[in-house]
Design a protein around this motif. Sequence first.
Motif, PDB file in Angstrom:
ATOM      1  N   ASN A   1       7.003   7.595   7.896  1.00  0.00           N
ATOM      2  CA  ASN A   1       8.002   8.518   8.439  1.00  0.00           C
ATOM      3  C   ASN A   1       7.395   9.876   8.771  1.00  0.00           C
ATOM      4  OD1 ASN A   1      10.046   6.568   8.118  1.00  0.00           O
ATOM      5  ND2 ASN A   1      10.401   7.189   5.992  1.00  0.00           N
ATOM      6  N   GLY A   2       6.177   9.828   9.324  1.00  0.00           N
ATOM      7  CA  GLY A   2       5.519  11.058   9.751  1.00  0.00           C
ATOM      8  C   GLY A   2       4.887  11.858   8.631  1.00  0.00           C
ATOM      9  N   ARG A   3       4.963  11.417   7.387  1.00  0.00           N
ATOM     10  CA  ARG A   3       4.396  12.147   6.243  1.00  0.00           C
ATOM     11  C   ARG A   3       3.187  11.389   5.695  1.00  0.00           C
ATOM     12  NH1 ARG A   3       5.221  12.303   0.583  1.00  0.00           N
ATOM     13  NH2 ARG A   3       6.700  10.553   0.759  1.00  0.00           N
ATOM     14  N   MET A   4       2.080  12.121   5.497  1.00  0.00           N
ATOM     15  CA  MET A   4       0.861  11.495   4.977  1.00  0.00           C
ATOM     16  C   MET A   4       1.014  11.221   3.493  1.00  0.00           C
ATOM     17  SD  MET A   4      -3.093  12.850   4.966  1.00  0.00           S
ATOM     18  CE  MET A   4      -3.286  12.690   6.718  1.00  0.00           C
ATOM     19  N   LEU A   5       0.662   9.978   3.104  1.00  0.00           N
ATOM     20  CA  LEU A   5       0.735   9.578   1.700  1.00  0.00           C
ATOM     21  C   LEU A   5      -0.629   9.429   1.062  1.00  0.00           C
ATOM     22  CD1 LEU A   5       3.514   6.836   1.984  1.00  0.00           C
ATOM     23  CD2 LEU A   5       3.790   9.250   1.386  1.00  0.00           C
ATOM     24  N   GLY A   6      -1.661   9.150   1.849  1.00  0.00           N
ATOM     25  CA  GLY A   6      -2.989   8.924   1.296  1.00  0.00           C
ATOM     26  C   GLY A   6      -3.987   8.626   2.398  1.00  0.00           C
TER      27      GLY A   6
ATOM     28  N   VAL B   1       0.839  -1.200   0.000  1.00  0.00           N
ATOM     29  CA  VAL B   1       0.000   0.000   0.000  1.00  0.00           C
ATOM     30  C   VAL B   1       0.872   1.247   0.000  1.00  0.00           C
ATOM     31  CG1 VAL B   1      -1.708   1.300   1.333  1.00  0.00           C
ATOM     32  CG2 VAL B   1      -1.929  -1.180   1.121  1.00  0.00           C
ATOM     33  N   ILE B   2       1.913   1.253   0.843  1.00  0.00           N
ATOM     34  CA  ILE B   2       2.816   2.409   0.895  1.00  0.00           C
ATOM     35  C   ILE B   2       3.492   2.620  -0.458  1.00  0.00           C
ATOM     36  CG2 ILE B   2       4.869   3.334   2.007  1.00  0.00           C
ATOM     37  CD1 ILE B   2       2.421   3.333   3.782  1.00  0.00           C
ATOM     38  N   ASP B   3       3.960   1.514  -1.075  1.00  0.00           N
ATOM     39  CA  ASP B   3       4.640   1.629  -2.368  1.00  0.00           C
ATOM     40  C   ASP B   3       3.695   2.131  -3.453  1.00  0.00           C
ATOM     41  OD1 ASP B   3       6.914   0.725  -1.140  1.00  0.00           O
ATOM     42  OD2 ASP B   3       6.686  -1.359  -1.805  1.00  0.00           O
ATOM     43  N   LEU B   4       2.448   1.673  -3.443  1.00  0.00           N
ATOM     44  CA  LEU B   4       1.488   2.122  -4.463  1.00  0.00           C
ATOM     45  C   LEU B   4       1.227   3.625  -4.342  1.00  0.00           C
ATOM     46  CD1 LEU B   4      -0.486   1.493  -6.750  1.00  0.00           C
ATOM     47  CD2 LEU B   4      -2.226   0.994  -5.002  1.00  0.00           C
ATOM     48  N   LEU B   5       1.095   4.145  -3.115  1.00  0.00           N
ATOM     49  CA  LEU B   5       0.868   5.577  -2.937  1.00  0.00           C
ATOM     50  C   LEU B   5       2.070   6.391  -3.414  1.00  0.00           C
ATOM     51  CD1 LEU B   5      -0.883   5.542   0.563  1.00  0.00           C
ATOM     52  CD2 LEU B   5      -1.920   6.073  -1.647  1.00  0.00           C
ATOM     53  N   GLN B   6       3.270   5.780  -3.376  1.00  0.00           N
ATOM     54  CA  GLN B   6       4.457   6.479  -3.861  1.00  0.00           C
ATOM     55  C   GLN B   6       4.694   6.252  -5.355  1.00  0.00           C
ATOM     56  OE1 GLN B   6       7.439   4.870  -1.237  1.00  0.00           O
ATOM     57  NE2 GLN B   6       7.055   6.395   0.372  1.00  0.00           N
TER      58      GLN B   6
ATOM     59  N   SER C   1     -16.830  -2.647   1.482  1.00  0.00           N
ATOM     60  CA  SER C   1     -15.732  -2.366   0.558  1.00  0.00           C
ATOM     61  C   SER C   1     -14.607  -1.672   1.318  1.00  0.00           C
ATOM     62  CB  SER C   1     -16.193  -1.497  -0.622  1.00  0.00           C
ATOM     63  OG  SER C   1     -16.723  -0.266  -0.140  1.00  0.00           O
ATOM     64  N   ILE C   2     -13.376  -1.780   0.755  1.00  0.00           N
ATOM     65  CA  ILE C   2     -12.191  -1.113   1.296  1.00  0.00           C
ATOM     66  C   ILE C   2     -11.450  -0.513   0.113  1.00  0.00           C
ATOM     67  CG2 ILE C   2     -10.082  -1.379   2.640  1.00  0.00           C
ATOM     68  CD1 ILE C   2     -11.231  -3.896   3.863  1.00  0.00           C
ATOM     69  N   TYR C   3     -11.039   0.764   0.227  1.00  0.00           N
ATOM     70  CA  TYR C   3     -10.310   1.366  -0.872  1.00  0.00           C
ATOM     71  C   TYR C   3      -9.292   2.375  -0.341  1.00  0.00           C
ATOM     72  CZ  TYR C   3     -14.150   4.751  -0.359  1.00  0.00           C
ATOM     73  OH  TYR C   3     -15.077   5.629   0.116  1.00  0.00           O
ATOM     74  N   VAL C   4      -8.278   2.642  -1.170  1.00  0.00           N
ATOM     75  CA  VAL C   4      -7.163   3.526  -0.807  1.00  0.00           C
ATOM     76  C   VAL C   4      -7.118   4.661  -1.815  1.00  0.00           C
ATOM     77  CG1 VAL C   4      -4.658   3.695  -0.533  1.00  0.00           C
ATOM     78  CG2 VAL C   4      -5.873   1.642   0.225  1.00  0.00           C
ATOM     79  N   SER C   5      -7.012   5.924  -1.324  1.00  0.00           N
ATOM     80  CA  SER C   5      -6.977   7.115  -2.175  1.00  0.00           C
ATOM     81  C   SER C   5      -5.699   7.885  -1.896  1.00  0.00           C
ATOM     82  CB  SER C   5      -8.190   8.013  -1.899  1.00  0.00           C
ATOM     83  OG  SER C   5      -9.390   7.283  -1.981  1.00  0.00           O
ATOM     84  N   ASP C   6      -5.242   8.649  -2.924  1.00  0.00           N
ATOM     85  CA  ASP C   6      -4.061   9.487  -2.738  1.00  0.00           C
ATOM     86  C   ASP C   6      -4.459  10.820  -2.132  1.00  0.00           C
ATOM     87  OD1 ASP C   6      -5.225  10.912  -4.758  1.00  0.00           O
ATOM     88  OD2 ASP C   6      -3.811  10.287  -6.314  1.00  0.00           O
TER      89      ASP C   6
ATOM     90  N   VAL D   1     -13.250  11.926   3.822  1.00  0.00           N
ATOM     91  CA  VAL D   1     -11.952  12.001   3.158  1.00  0.00           C
ATOM     92  C   VAL D   1     -11.262  13.313   3.499  1.00  0.00           C
ATOM     93  CG1 VAL D   1     -10.776  12.008   0.916  1.00  0.00           C
ATOM     94  CG2 VAL D   1     -12.714  10.471   1.307  1.00  0.00           C
ATOM     95  N   ARG D   2     -12.020  14.414   3.498  1.00  0.00           N
ATOM     96  CA  ARG D   2     -11.424  15.715   3.831  1.00  0.00           C
ATOM     97  C   ARG D   2     -10.886  15.717   5.261  1.00  0.00           C
ATOM     98  NH1 ARG D   2     -16.168  17.963   1.269  1.00  0.00           N
ATOM     99  NH2 ARG D   2     -16.913  18.623   3.311  1.00  0.00           N
ATOM    100  N   ASP D   3     -11.668  15.131   6.202  1.00  0.00           N
ATOM    101  CA  ASP D   3     -11.206  15.071   7.597  1.00  0.00           C
ATOM    102  C   ASP D   3      -9.941  14.219   7.716  1.00  0.00           C
ATOM    103  OD1 ASP D   3     -13.238  16.701   8.395  1.00  0.00           O
ATOM    104  OD2 ASP D   3     -14.545  15.068   9.072  1.00  0.00           O
ATOM    105  N   ALA D   4      -9.918  13.093   7.039  1.00  0.00           N
ATOM    106  CA  ALA D   4      -8.744  12.223   7.115  1.00  0.00           C
ATOM    107  C   ALA D   4      -7.509  12.914   6.529  1.00  0.00           C
ATOM    108  CB  ALA D   4      -9.009  10.909   6.389  1.00  0.00           C
TER     109      ALA D   4
END
Length: 636
Positions: free
Chosen positions: A185-190, A89-94, A120-125, A153-156
Amino acid sequence: MPQAVTTAATNVTQTGRKRWTGRAVVVWSVVAAVGLALASVAYLWAERLTTERLRVSGAQRLEVYAGSLENLLGKYDFLPGTLELSDDVIDLLQKPEDGALQRAVNEHLERLNGLAGSTSIYVSDLRGITLAASNWREPNSFVGDNVAFRPYVRDALRGRPAGFYGVGTTFLEPGYFFAHGIYRNGRMLGVATVKVNIERLEKTWIQGTDKVLLSDEHGVIFLTSVPAWKYTTLRPLSADVRRELAATRQYYSHALTPLDIRYEPTRDDGVQFVTIRAAAAGSGADTSRRMLSQRLSLAPRHWQFIYLSDLSPARSNAQTAFLLACLLQGFLIVLYLYMRQRRRSLRLKLKAKEDLQHAYDNLELMVAERTYNLKQMTRSLSDEIAVRQWAEDKLRETQNELVQAGKMAVLGQMSAGITHELNQPLTALRTMSDNAAVLLDRGRIDDAKANLGIISQLVGQMGTITGQLKAFSRKSTGNMAPVAIQPAVANALFLVERRLEQERVGFRLNVHHQDACALCEGNRLEQVLVNLFNNALDAMAGMDNRQLTVSIDRQGSRVLICVADTGPGIPDDVRARLFEPFFTTKEQGAGLGLGLAISERIVVEFGGILRADQAPGGGAQFTIDLPISEQGAVHG
């Protein structure tokens, strides 16, 4: 002269009669007025008492419904946060352009969605573009959709884990959305989002003429036991609220029309009544129905449960109390007239009483002689009674041990489901504890504290499970006491709930008498119910339609608990031997044939009857017939 005296005496007598008649009219008028006032007081008292009972019953149901909803949502609250532990998941967001990586994440989310039982489960950038979803194989997949307009999504994206109820814009399927930021590493990816279907809770809210509904912070009803009320509002929505809902597409294309409801001022004791047009409830008649309204707020989601109780029982009880008060007063008046006439006749019976006293004195001598003879006979029977009492005590002790052994056998049969029920939170505990260690290494103390809080909740859930098993397995005292039927059914259902979910068996509870209490022993009654539930589930194995129905009713001085299934039913030749010890129709090793025999023995000791019949819609139906208790259940 004599004629004049006679005329004067006659006039005096007539004057006296007129005065007595006038006083009698006044007295009886006062009695009638007082009687009418007392009957009115009885009417108001009965109405208020019944309303209070409805309020207490409704409050209890609200607590149960709120607990069920919180338990359902609590199972998925931690799930979005665990996705940041996946390297794919981390690699896909990058690297969102990597097609092979996207397929691997899609398959991972698909498997996780199946295991969790979510919708359902989904991941967004960070732009809100969906990169991977559990429904990636479907034509209307979420992959590629822009969900940045959704509030959760906006809150997250702002760093706040969010929850949100709304109607899906792709499949128009409502659900509750959990969203959590994905960090490295403390940085939001998605953002990771989990959607859960909570609509199935509505099926458990059908309770006769009472109504249940759940509204959001704007007063929009999104869950209710009345289909016609869904996506209506408790009050007209302002223009700003409608623009906000349109922007977030929370309820998509639903019109959100106001419900035809009128609120009465809240009484001093906190009771509030509302009036709803029957046409709004779907009856088609232009009449109104006055109901008792109770509310329960669910923080921090800003939701509100509302329970509407039908006031017909209160009006009926009040009318009955009014009639009984009138009849009682009429009886007292007739009794007064009867006693007045009786005093006159007592004077004629004094002589007969003296003769009776003389005969009674002679009778006492005869009774004394007979009593002496009976004492002699009693001494000779005392030893025999003591021996029989000892034998009965030993028999009762042996029967209690057999009942306890049957209880342990039931727990053994359910061991697989219990193990799974404990393994699930244990697995979550391991995941969250590992996650907490990772977060501590990364210096994310607040997130680690949040994980530890979730771990504490899971430990509490495990404590609830083990506490229920401990209560079921303890030895029964054998003391008869008033036992509430509905909580006993709920406790027994808790022990087979996992099996119901695994075997996809529907469950329905029909309560025709809310406060039904039976004179029995609660722990043993739960043992009988668990045996009947397990037998019903065994009978429905392999059936296309699997439905377990429990009904609670009252007939006169008896309480009836019916357990019905949709299995193949009971043949006549099997029914004749159904309650014989060691008789079973199961395969060898699946049972000893003692469950029904022990259950029948327990019910008989309660002074009841256990019957087996064919269910009206097919399948088998077992009925527990117990003596009712009017004193109310004893809670310990």
